[in-house]
Design a protein around this motif. Structure first.
Motif, PDB file in Angstrom:
ATOM      1  N   LEU A   1      -3.276 -15.485  26.676  1.00 30.41           N
ATOM      2  CA  LEU A   1      -4.314 -16.395  26.409  1.00 30.41           C
ATOM      3  C   LEU A   1      -5.825 -15.682  26.172  1.00 30.41           C
ATOM      4  O   LEU A   1      -6.759 -15.366  25.452  1.00 30.41           O
ATOM      5  CB  LEU A   1      -4.592 -18.048  26.924  1.00 30.41           C
ATOM      6  N   THR A   2      -5.602 -14.999  27.369  1.00 30.81           N
ATOM      7  CA  THR A   2      -7.023 -14.441  27.662  1.00 30.81           C
ATOM      8  C   THR A   2      -7.573 -13.220  26.635  1.00 30.81           C
ATOM      9  O   THR A   2      -8.303 -13.406  25.815  1.00 30.81           O
ATOM     10  CB  THR A   2      -7.606 -14.181  29.005  1.00 30.81           C
ATOM     11  N   ALA A   3      -6.301 -12.939  26.520  1.00 30.10           N
ATOM     12  CA  ALA A   3      -6.312 -11.073  25.293  1.00 30.10           C
ATOM     13  C   ALA A   3      -6.687 -12.003  24.482  1.00 30.10           C
ATOM     14  O   ALA A   3      -7.287 -11.362  23.527  1.00 30.10           O
ATOM     15  CB  ALA A   3      -5.148 -10.836  26.151  1.00 30.10           C
ATOM     16  N   LEU A   4      -6.212 -12.645  23.998  1.00 33.07           N
ATOM     17  CA  LEU A   4      -5.867 -13.289  22.784  1.00 33.07           C
ATOM     18  C   LEU A   4      -7.247 -13.865  21.822  1.00 33.07           C
ATOM     19  O   LEU A   4      -7.583 -13.667  21.147  1.00 33.07           O
ATOM     20  CB  LEU A   4      -5.266 -14.277  22.753  1.00 33.07           C
ATOM     21  N   PHE A   5      -8.075 -14.673  22.786  1.00 29.07           N
ATOM     22  CA  PHE A   5      -9.236 -15.528  22.280  1.00 29.07           C
ATOM     23  C   PHE A   5     -10.310 -14.185  22.343  1.00 29.07           C
ATOM     24  O   PHE A   5     -11.376 -14.229  21.476  1.00 29.07           O
ATOM     25  CB  PHE A   5      -9.500 -15.839  23.713  1.00 29.07           C
ATOM     26  N   PHE A   6     -10.052 -12.834  23.519  1.00 29.33           N
ATOM     27  CA  PHE A   6     -10.955 -11.941  23.781  1.00 29.33           C
ATOM     28  C   PHE A   6     -10.278 -10.996  22.496  1.00 29.33           C
ATOM     29  O   PHE A   6     -11.760 -10.397  21.837  1.00 29.33           O
ATOM     30  CB  PHE A   6     -10.589 -10.696  24.485  1.00 29.33           C
ATOM     31  N   TYR A   7      -9.849 -10.658  21.275  1.00 26.99           N
ATOM     32  CA  TYR A   7      -9.082  -9.909  21.117  1.00 26.99           C
ATOM     33  C   TYR A   7     -10.147 -10.598  19.356  1.00 26.99           C
ATOM     34  O   TYR A   7     -10.749 -10.218  18.379  1.00 26.99           O
ATOM     35  CB  TYR A   7      -7.909  -9.672  20.236  1.00 26.99           C
ATOM     36  N   PHE A   8     -10.347 -12.529  19.565  1.00 24.02           N
ATOM     37  CA  PHE A   8      -9.969 -12.953  18.058  1.00 24.02           C
ATOM     38  C   PHE A   8     -12.047 -13.577  17.935  1.00 24.02           C
ATOM     39  O   PHE A   8     -12.423 -13.738  16.855  1.00 24.02           O
ATOM     40  CB  PHE A   8      -9.548 -14.268  17.278  1.00 24.02           C
ATOM     41  N   MET A   9     -12.148 -13.373  19.148  1.00 27.00           N
ATOM     42  CA  MET A   9     -13.727 -13.660  19.659  1.00 27.00           C
ATOM     43  C   MET A   9     -14.240 -12.323  19.974  1.00 27.00           C
ATOM     44  O   MET A   9     -15.881 -12.407  19.563  1.00 27.00           O
ATOM     45  CB  MET A   9     -14.152 -14.628  20.145  1.00 27.00           C
ATOM     46  N   VAL A  10     -14.600 -11.382  19.795  1.00 26.12           N
ATOM     47  CA  VAL A  10     -14.757 -10.064  20.374  1.00 26.12           C
ATOM     48  C   VAL A  10     -14.914  -8.660  19.521  1.00 26.12           C
ATOM     49  O   VAL A  10     -15.818  -8.631  18.842  1.00 26.12           O
ATOM     50  CB  VAL A  10     -14.609  -9.535  21.619  1.00 26.12           C
TER      51      VAL A  10
END
Lengths: 158, 506
Positions: free
Chosen positions: B486-495
């Motif tokens: 989930l962290t990786a997913l958020f990082f991908y879509f937000m950064v």
């Protein structure tokens, strides 16, 4: 030249944080665990956090140095703009220093009077004194009477 | 069934005259702090924090909830009337409300803001009551490595949600964790970073950090920027005359906005509230953007759209309920206000987590009830009774306001340990936060780093101890793997692939 070197003042805070982190990291290496936990002892997280801090500061400095656009005039840090804030800090330092010694009432009266001056209270001295007394009294009632907080008094010394 | 009875008991607790008095008092304080530009609900609860030592825990939590709800709604008052949002979450309300004000429909705009806040806030509170037991069951499934990954997820998401200031948020989060490591180690009886000072062995008190970061720094910023004697220029509010009946939105307008707009904005606001670090601004912005995208009259947006006001205000008040879910069940605050409420819980010896519902639901249920009643009854009631005077109230002398805040903040920090050392710490953190804020560093991340740092360290070390130092446990444990993914997913879509429209978190 000096201004550009410091990124128009924007590098000052990262520089201070770099020094703080370095002292922190040095202190982390001075921690001696009571028993062996392997790699993750009491100094593990402080070391990791220091590395994260260095990385964050690195990115920050890189961004500042890369940004060649001049800062807007109003955003430049000038010491005289900070004078009222410095005055509040000094007044608060004195307030804290004398709070327990001379008690809540006198110290708060003087402190509020000083703050009314710093915040450019648009009334004459008499009104400043009256408002200082009112604010001191209101919060004395709030803390001492309503919330039963034991506030320091000058009479404790006698 | 038992949970429902406790919730009903929570509503019953509000009938106690003392609890009811503090709920209404909290709502009025929240309205004032939310409406006055420069003051926030976070500051109000931060100033309340020391007082909670003297208050009963139920009363303190009920008061916090009503401050939170009122503060979120009251930002719309100055946003609409003078185009200065009292709180960042009311930015979109100002975009639509102020044009309506100029057209002579200011009271109507305030009425729509109140109706949206009422609907969003009360349904958000119901969602909170419904979702908390589910979140508690989920929380029980999370093991030690999963708890570490969840906190890591929260810290990363909070950091990257500060769009345009990610490096700065990394720095302040790390600084918060560094401050939290001062004192006795979380696992061993070893003092860290005390520099030979016995006063630091017990660690840094949360109160000093909260009061310093939110109250003292605000005081210094206001001192630096003091140009006008009043919070709002008296000339701006001199000709503000409205009648109470103008506050009531017309049925035709409500029908045009539509039930679906209210409901969808509520759902958006609630689930954005659940996300760590997102806050009311993001909830209002996302709901507003969604309402504009599917609006039948998009040409009205920016010129005085009642639909836009309804969507933004419904979402930011619904966020209040959502933000409590991760705070109560996982100890992870969804926004700055719940971070300070977490402090109130901790000070009163309540430990967030699924066991809270088993052991101390009778203390928590009145807070849920307070959120619901504040939204459903106090918002419209306050608008009706005090609405015509709102704008006059917010124009007060800064010198009196900030002198009073200074006394409450400093004497409040003294109350924690009856020692001027805490006052000094509050001043030190205030100065640090002042310089950080002056250079546009987010200070919310500092507070969250401070709050979550000890748990992060504890779960990391426990996980590795239990698995003989093998870090692969974070990838082999399903719950941990889920949060890391989930962290990786958020990082991908937000950064890495961020949305094109700028979104600013509180």
């Amino acid at each position: 030249m000096r201004s550009r070197l410091l990124g128009d003042g924007r590098l000052v805070l990262p520089a201070v944080l770099f020094v703080v982190t370095t002292i922190y990291l040095y202190q982390a290496f001075q921690i001696h665990p009571q028993y062996d936990e392997g790699i993750v002892g009491p100094r593990f997280l402080p070391i990791v956090v220091s590395i994260v801090m260095y990385a964050g500061l690195g990115f920050l400095v890189f961004d500042i140095l890369r940004d060649r656009s001049p800062r807007p005039e109003r955003a430049k840090l000038e010491f005289r703009n900070f004078l009222p804030a410095v005055a509040v800090i000094l007044a608060t330092l004195v307030y804290i220093a004398v709070f327990e010694t001379i008690g809540y009432v006198i110290s708060t009266l003087i402190y509020v009077f000083a703050l009314l001056f710093v915040f450019k209270f648009d009334q004459n001295v008499l009104w400043r004194v009256i408002y200082s007394i009112v604010i001191t009294a209101v919060f004395y009632i709030l803390f001492h009477t309503l919330f039963d907080v034991r506030l320091p008094t000058l009479t404790e010394w006698f | 069934m038992e949970f429902s009875l406790h919730i009903l008991g929570g509503f019953q607790a509000l009938l106690d005259p003392t609890v009811l008095f503090y709920m209404v008092l909290g709502f009025l304080i929240g309205t004032f702090f939310g409406a006055v530009p420069g003051l926030t609900a976070v500051l109000a609860i931060a100033l309340l924090l020391p007082i909670t030592y003297s208050l009963d825990v139920v009363t303190a939590l009920v008061m916090c909830a009503s401050i939170f709800m009122a503060g979120m709604y009251a930002g719309s008052i100055t946003a609409t009337t003078i185009n200065i949002p009292g709180a960042p979450s009311s930015m979109m309300t100002g975009v639509e409300g102020f044009p309506l004000m100029k057209q002579g429909f200011g009271a109507n705009a305030l009425g729509h803001a109140a109706l949206g806040s009422m609907i969003g806030g009360s349904i958000g509170a119901v969602f909170l009551i419904l979702f908390t037991p589910i979140a508690a069951k989920l929380a029980l499934l999370i093991q030690t490595p999963g708890k570490f990954s969840l906190i890591l997820f929260a810290l990363v998401v909070i950091g990257i949600s500060q769009r345009g200031a990610i490096a700065k948020s990394v720095v302040t989060t790390a600084l918060g964790v560094m401050i939290a490591t001062i004192g006795i180690d979380v696992m061993q009886p070893v003092a860290r970073f005390t520099f030979g000072t016995s006063a630091l062995v017990e660690g840094i008190n949360l109160m000093a950090v909260v009061i310093g970061t939110f109250a003292v720094s605000e005081l210094l910023i206001q001192a630096r920027d003091v140009v006008h004697a009043r919070t709002v220029d008296k000339a701006q509010v001199a000709n503000f005359a409205i009648k109470r009946r103008d506050f009531i939105p017309l049925m035709a307008e409500v029908r045009e906005i539509g039930v679906w707009t209210y409901l969808k904005s509520t759902i958006i606001g609630f689930f954005i509230g659940v996300l760590p670090g997102a806050g009311g601004s993001m909830a209002a912005f996302v709901a507003y953007a969604d309402a504009m995208r599917r609006s039948k009259r998009p040409e009205l947006y920016g010129k005085g759209s009642r639909e836009g006001i309804a969507a933004a205000e419904t979402a930011n008040n619904s966020m209040c309920g959502g933000a409590f879910v991760p705070m109560l069940m996982f100890g992870i605050p969804g926004d700055p206000t719940t971070a300070v409420v977490l402090g109130v819980l901790v000070i009163n010896g309540l430990q967030p987590g699924p066991r809270l519902l088993d052991n101390q639901i009778d203390l928590i249920a009145p807070m849920f009830a307070s959120l619901f009643i504040s939204a459903l009854i106090l918002i419209p009631l306050t608008l009706f009774l005090l609405g015509p005077y709102f704008v006059k109230i917010v124009s007060i002398r800064k010198a009196l306001l900030y002198s009073s805040i200074a006394v409450v903040a400093l004497v409040g920090s003294y109350v924690a340990t009856y020692s001027s050392f805490q006052m000094m710490l509050a001043l030190v953190f205030g100065i640090v936060a002042f310089f950080l804020r002056t250079a546009n560093y987010p200070t919310v991340t500092l507070l969250l780093g401070f709050i979550l740092g000890p748990d992060l360290e504890q779960y990391l070390r426990r996980s590795l101890q239990l698995n003989k130092g093998d870090p692969s446990t974070f990838l082999t444990s399903p719950d941990s793997l889920f949060f890391l993914a989930l962290t990786a997913l958020f990082f991908y879509f937000m950064v890495i692939r961020p949305p094109k429209t700028p979104v600013t978190a509180t």
